[in-house]
Design a protein around this motif. Sequence first.
Motif, short mmCIF file in Angstrom:
data_model
loop_
_atom_site.label_atom_id
_atom_site.label_comp_id
_atom_site.label_asym_id
_atom_site.label_seq_id
_atom_site.Cartn_x
_atom_site.Cartn_y
_atom_site.Cartn_z
N LEU A 14 0.84 -1.21 0.00
CA LEU A 14 0.00 0.00 0.00
C LEU A 14 0.87 1.26 0.00
N SER A 15 2.07 1.14 0.55
CA SER A 15 2.97 2.30 0.61
C SER A 15 4.02 2.28 -0.51
N HIS A 70 -4.71 -9.35 2.44
CA HIS A 70 -5.62 -8.82 3.47
C HIS A 70 -6.82 -8.22 2.76
N GLY A 146 -8.08 1.17 6.09
CA GLY A 146 -8.45 2.04 4.97
C GLY A 146 -7.26 2.80 4.40
N PHE A 147 -6.32 3.14 5.26
CA PHE A 147 -5.22 3.99 4.81
C PHE A 147 -3.91 3.62 5.50
N GLY A 148 -2.81 3.81 4.79
CA GLY A 148 -1.50 3.69 5.40
C GLY A 148 -1.16 4.96 6.16
N VAL A 179 2.91 0.30 12.65
CA VAL A 179 4.09 -0.38 13.20
C VAL A 179 5.34 0.44 12.85
C1 DX5 Z 1 -4.52 -0.42 6.63
C2 DX5 Z 1 -3.75 -1.55 5.96
C3 DX5 Z 1 -2.34 -1.65 6.43
C4 DX5 Z 1 -1.51 -0.45 6.10
C5 DX5 Z 1 -0.39 -0.34 7.07
O1 DX5 Z 1 -5.84 -0.47 6.26
O2 DX5 Z 1 -4.39 -2.78 6.21
O3 DX5 Z 1 -1.72 -2.81 5.92
O4 DX5 Z 1 -0.99 -0.47 4.83
O5 DX5 Z 1 0.28 0.85 6.78
P1 DX5 Z 1 1.17 1.60 7.85
O6 DX5 Z 1 2.24 0.65 8.25
O7 DX5 Z 1 1.65 2.79 7.11
O8 DX5 Z 1 0.26 1.93 9.00
#
Ligand code: DX5
Length: 225
Positions: A14-15, A70, A146-148, A179
């Motif tokens: 996601l990132s 996921h 929903g978001f990173g 994390v």
């Molecule tokens: C959030 C996702 C996570 C997310 C984690 O909905 O399921 O996997 O990408 O991103 P970070 O590590 O940036 O919180």
Amino acid sequence: MSFDRSVKIAPSILSADFANFGAEIEAVEGQGADWIHVDVMDGHFVPNITFGASTCAAIRPHIKTIMDVHLMIAPVDPYIEGFAEAGADFITAHVEAGPHIHRTLQAIRGAGTKAGVALNPGTPADAVAELLDMVDLICVMTVNPGFGGQKFIDMTAKVRRLREMIGDRPIHIEIDGGVTPQTAPLVVDAGADVLVAGSAVFKGGSVTDPAPYGENIRAIRASYA
Ligand code: DX5
Ligand code: ZN
């Protein structure tokens, strides 16, 4: 192979650069990632859309480690076969995604894939009490999905409770959201063994300059060593 409860880092794509998933995966695996975490969002169960099974199939050949999918989608059941055919090693569905999580987990294992169940921050550990013999992974969300890049929500008490409930069963406890080297030691101490990390791994690097991915992974590992 015996069950591996050592701590694993699972970077979330996601990132990563969405126009370059194959190279991003190869770069982050080259820098020490243990698993690749793949966040599927539908704009309905969560307020964001990412991609579906066809993208998972396209990236699969680039993953040498474990493809950890996921699903933040509702409904889940009509799509399980597609993600299994795409080559997922783990498919994780949310308890909150529908009334029939038991059927969903049966279907995931029935498709020949390891089954995971995810718990939002507002959902108690006891929601999985009747599911322990049908899952390979429990994902404890430490952000609302929903978001990173969101702030870590402390779920260490829930992780400890799950660790007790699991006993000797071969079930991974995965932490997803926020994390960092600051938060990782808390959840590892509580019993987690898979740490998803998106922004904390991909920050500062790129496919042409992947060394920061390795530095970021090593900083997380060093935090709980
Ligand atoms: C959030 C996702 C996570 C997310 C984690 O909905 O399921 O996997 O990408 O991103 P970070 O590590 O940036 O919180
Ligand atoms: Zn995730």
